[in-house]
Scaffold this motif. Structure first.
Motif, PDB file in Angstrom:
ATOM      1  N   ILE A  58       0.871  -1.191   0.000  1.00  0.00           N
ATOM      2  CA  ILE A  58       0.000   0.000   0.000  1.00  0.00           C
ATOM      3  C   ILE A  58       0.895   1.224   0.000  1.00  0.00           C
ATOM      4  O   ILE A  58       1.860   1.297   0.759  1.00  0.00           O
ATOM      5  N   SER A  59       0.590   2.187  -0.877  1.00  0.00           N
ATOM      6  CA  SER A  59       1.461   3.355  -0.987  1.00  0.00           C
ATOM      7  C   SER A  59       0.633   4.628  -1.066  1.00  0.00           C
ATOM      8  O   SER A  59      -0.607   4.594  -1.027  1.00  0.00           O
ATOM      9  N   LEU A  60       1.347   5.740  -1.217  1.00  0.00           N
ATOM     10  CA  LEU A  60       0.668   7.033  -1.355  1.00  0.00           C
ATOM     11  C   LEU A  60      -0.284   7.031  -2.555  1.00  0.00           C
ATOM     12  O   LEU A  60      -1.299   7.731  -2.544  1.00  0.00           O
ATOM     13  N   HIS A  61       0.047   6.251  -3.568  1.00  0.00           N
ATOM     14  CA  HIS A  61      -0.859   6.149  -4.735  1.00  0.00           C
ATOM     15  C   HIS A  61      -2.267   5.759  -4.288  1.00  0.00           C
ATOM     16  O   HIS A  61      -3.251   6.375  -4.701  1.00  0.00           O
ATOM     17  N   ASN A  62      -2.353   4.743  -3.411  1.00  0.00           N
ATOM     18  CA  ASN A  62      -3.666   4.290  -2.935  1.00  0.00           C
ATOM     19  C   ASN A  62      -4.373   5.397  -2.153  1.00  0.00           C
ATOM     20  O   ASN A  62      -5.595   5.548  -2.235  1.00  0.00           O
ATOM     21  N   VAL A  63      -3.557   6.166  -1.405  1.00  0.00           N
ATOM     22  CA  VAL A  63      -4.127   7.270  -0.616  1.00  0.00           C
ATOM     23  C   VAL A  63      -4.689   8.337  -1.554  1.00  0.00           C
ATOM     24  O   VAL A  63      -5.813   8.814  -1.385  1.00  0.00           O
ATOM     25  N   LEU A  64      -3.895   8.685  -2.578  1.00  0.00           N
ATOM     26  CA  LEU A  64      -4.307   9.757  -3.494  1.00  0.00           C
ATOM     27  C   LEU A  64      -5.437   9.305  -4.429  1.00  0.00           C
ATOM     28  O   LEU A  64      -6.055  10.126  -5.099  1.00  0.00           O
ATOM     29  N   MET A  65      -5.677   8.008  -4.482  1.00  0.00           N
ATOM     30  CA  MET A  65      -6.815   7.515  -5.273  1.00  0.00           C
ATOM     31  C   MET A  65      -8.050   7.323  -4.399  1.00  0.00           C
ATOM     32  O   MET A  65      -9.090   6.866  -4.876  1.00  0.00           O
ATOM     33  N   GLY A  66      -7.901   7.682  -3.123  1.00  0.00           N
ATOM     34  CA  GLY A  66      -9.039   7.595  -2.213  1.00  0.00           C
ATOM     35  C   GLY A  66      -9.362   6.170  -1.778  1.00  0.00           C
ATOM     36  O   GLY A  66     -10.452   5.906  -1.273  1.00  0.00           O
ATOM     37  N   ASP A  69      -6.827   5.239   3.926  1.00  0.00           N
ATOM     38  CA  ASP A  69      -6.403   6.364   4.738  1.00  0.00           C
ATOM     39  C   ASP A  69      -4.866   6.364   4.761  1.00  0.00           C
ATOM     40  O   ASP A  69      -4.250   5.298   4.717  1.00  0.00           O
ATOM     41  N   VAL A  70      -4.258   7.552   4.859  1.00  0.00           N
ATOM     42  CA  VAL A  70      -2.793   7.629   4.832  1.00  0.00           C
ATOM     43  C   VAL A  70      -2.167   6.834   5.980  1.00  0.00           C
ATOM     44  O   VAL A  70      -1.060   6.311   5.869  1.00  0.00           O
ATOM     45  N   ARG A  71      -2.908   6.712   7.095  1.00  0.00           N
ATOM     46  CA  ARG A  71      -2.365   5.961   8.239  1.00  0.00           C
ATOM     47  C   ARG A  71      -2.128   4.483   7.906  1.00  0.00           C
ATOM     48  O   ARG A  71      -1.324   3.817   8.532  1.00  0.00           O
ATOM     49  N   ASP A  72      -2.844   4.003   6.870  1.00  0.00           N
ATOM     50  CA  ASP A  72      -2.649   2.601   6.456  1.00  0.00           C
ATOM     51  C   ASP A  72      -1.441   2.447   5.529  1.00  0.00           C
ATOM     52  O   ASP A  72      -1.099   1.332   5.126  1.00  0.00           O
ATOM     53  N   ALA A  73      -0.812   3.566   5.152  1.00  0.00           N
ATOM     54  CA  ALA A  73       0.338   3.504   4.231  1.00  0.00           C
ATOM     55  C   ALA A  73       1.637   3.856   4.945  1.00  0.00           C
ATOM     56  O   ALA A  73       2.643   4.154   4.311  1.00  0.00           O
ATOM     57  N   GLY A  87       4.089   4.551  -4.909  1.00  0.00           N
ATOM     58  CA  GLY A  87       4.071   3.320  -5.698  1.00  0.00           C
ATOM     59  C   GLY A  87       4.870   3.510  -6.965  1.00  0.00           C
ATOM     60  O   GLY A  87       5.318   4.621  -7.272  1.00  0.00           O
ATOM     61  N   LEU A  88       5.066   2.451  -7.677  1.00  0.00           N
ATOM     62  CA  LEU A  88       5.883   2.557  -8.889  1.00  0.00           C
ATOM     63  C   LEU A  88       5.071   2.339 -10.172  1.00  0.00           C
ATOM     64  O   LEU A  88       5.624   2.323 -11.262  1.00  0.00           O
ATOM     65  N   SER A  89       3.754   2.209 -10.011  1.00  0.00           N
ATOM     66  CA  SER A  89       2.944   1.921 -11.188  1.00  0.00           C
ATOM     67  C   SER A  89       2.612   3.192 -11.974  1.00  0.00           C
ATOM     68  O   SER A  89       1.942   4.093 -11.478  1.00  0.00           O
ATOM     69  N   LEU A  90       3.115   3.266 -13.193  1.00  0.00           N
ATOM     70  CA  LEU A  90       2.877   4.454 -14.024  1.00  0.00           C
ATOM     71  C   LEU A  90       1.416   4.530 -14.462  1.00  0.00           C
ATOM     72  O   LEU A  90       0.864   5.617 -14.620  1.00  0.00           O
TER      73      LEU A  90
END
Ligand SMILES: Nc1ncnc2c1ncn2[C@@H]1O[C@H](COP(=O)(O)OP(=O)(O)O)[C@@H](O)[C@H]1O
Ligand SMILES: [Mg+2]
Length: 266
Positions: A58-66, A69-73, A87-90
Motif C-alpha cells: 500500500i502506498s501514497l498512490h492508494n491514498v491519493l486515489m481515495g 487512509d494515509v495511516r494505512d500507508a 508506488g511505482l505503477s505508471l
C-alpha cells in the motif's frame, strides 16, 4: 504539540532532495523526534529505493486515489523513522488526485512532530501539490546560476501559498572558484543558508548501496552537514562530533614523529 510539515523542494532535478529528505528524516528520528517521511515524488518514488526497502503493498498512490487512509500507508523505517512510500505503477499515476495530498499531510502531522516531504522537481501538478501540502519549506540548490533561477520560482510559489521558508541548503559544494559563494547565494535568493553540503562520494556510494549515509558513514562530511540541517530545524539540537580529516591525522602523526626525533637527540 507544534508540529512541522516541511517540504524539501527545488526547481531543478538531481540537486539532492531525496538524499537530503531521507538522511534528514533519519537524523530527526535519531534525535528522538517523532518523524515521518513522505515520498511525494509520486512519479519517481525513490525514497524506498534509497532506504533499501522492498516495494510496499500500500502506498501514497492508494491514498491519493481515495482507496485507503494515509495511516494505512505508514511503514517502519530505520532508527524509529516512519515512512510513506510512493508506488511505482505508471498506469495508476494517471488516476491520482493530487488535491488529497494536503489532507494526508495534515493527518500525518497530527501524529508526528515532523513530516518531511520529499517533493518532485519542477512546477508540475505533482510538485505543486507537494509544496501546497506543507507548512514549511527547505529550498535545495546547487551553487550555480541555473539552479538559482529555478529556486527563485519555487520561493515565489512558497510565499504565495503562505509557507514559511526555513532556508536554503546548498548541495554539491566543491569550493571551486566558479561556484557562487555562500554570501552571494544568500543575497541573490534573499534567504538564509542553513548548511552547505559538500560534494561527497559517500553520498553517491550510500545511494548505490541503498543504505543512507547518516547511518552507514555518520562521520562523513555529508552526514555532518546533514546534522547541521537538522540543527536548523525548529526545536532541534543535535551534537555534531568533530572528526579529524586524514590530512590532520597525517600532520599530527608527522609532528609527533618529529617531536620524538628531537627528544632522542637530547
Ligand atoms: N552532496 C552530495 N555529494 C555527492 N553525491 C550526492 C550528494 N547529494 C546527492 N548526491 C547524489 O546525487 C544523485 C541525485 O540525488 P537525489 O537525492 O536523488 O536528487 P533529487 O531528489 O533532487 O533528484 C544521487 O545519486 C545521490 O546519491
Ligand atoms: Mg528525488
Amino acid at each position: 504539540m507544534a508540529n512541522h510539515s516541511i517540504v524539501i523542494a527545488s526547481g531543478k532535478g538531481g540537486v539532492g532532495k531525496t538524499s537530503l529528505a531521507v538522511n534528514l528524516a533519519i537524523a530527526l528520528a535519531q534525535a528522538g523526534k517523532k518523524t515521518v517521511l513522505l515520498d511525494a515524488d509520486v512519479a519517481m518514488a525513490s525514497v524506498g529505493i534509497m532506504l533499501g526497502i522492498e516495494r510496499a503493498p500500500i502506498s501514497l498512490h492508494n491514498v491519493l486515489m481515495g482507496e485507503v487512509d494515509v495511516r494505512d500507508a505508514v511503514y517502519d523505517g530505520p532508527n524509529g523513522l516512519k515512512y510513506v512510500p510512493s508506488g511505482l505503477s505508471l498506469e495508476r499515476i494517471k488516476k491520482v488526485e493530487y488535491e488529497k495530498m494536503k489532507a494526508a499531510v495534515e493527518t500525518l502531522a497530527d501524529a508526528n512532530e515532523f513530516v518531511i516531504i520529499d517533493s518532485p522537481p519542477g512546477l508540475g501538478p505533482d510538485a505543486m501539490a507537494a509544496i501546497k501540502a506543507g507548512h514549511e519549506l527547505v529550498l535545495v540548490v546547487t551553487p550555480e546560476p541555473a539552479s538559482l533561477a529555478d529556486a527563485l520560482k519555487i520561493k515565489s510559489i512558497a510565499e504565495k501559498n503562505n509557507l514559511k521558508i526555513l532556508g536554503v541548503v546548498s548541495n554539491f559544494v566543491t569550493r571551486d572558484k566558479s561556484e557562487i559563494k555562500r554570501q552571494d547565494l544568500e543575497t541573490l535568493l534573499g534567504l538564509k543558508i542553513l548548511a552547505e553540503i559538500p560534494d561527497d562520494f559517500e553520498a553517491r556510494r550510500s545511494a548505490a548501496m541503498q543504505v543512507p549515509a547518516i547511518t552507514r558513514v555518520p562521520a562523513s562530511a555529508y552526514s555532518r552537514a546533514i546534522l547541521q540541517v537538522a540543527n536548523a530545524m525548529p526545536g532541534v539540537e543535535v551534537q555534531i562530533v568533530e572528526v579529524k580529516t586524514r590530512k590532520e591525522n597525517f600532520f599530527s602523526k608527522f609532528a609527533k614523529a618529529l617531536g620524538s626525533m628531537f627528544k632522542k637527540k637530547k
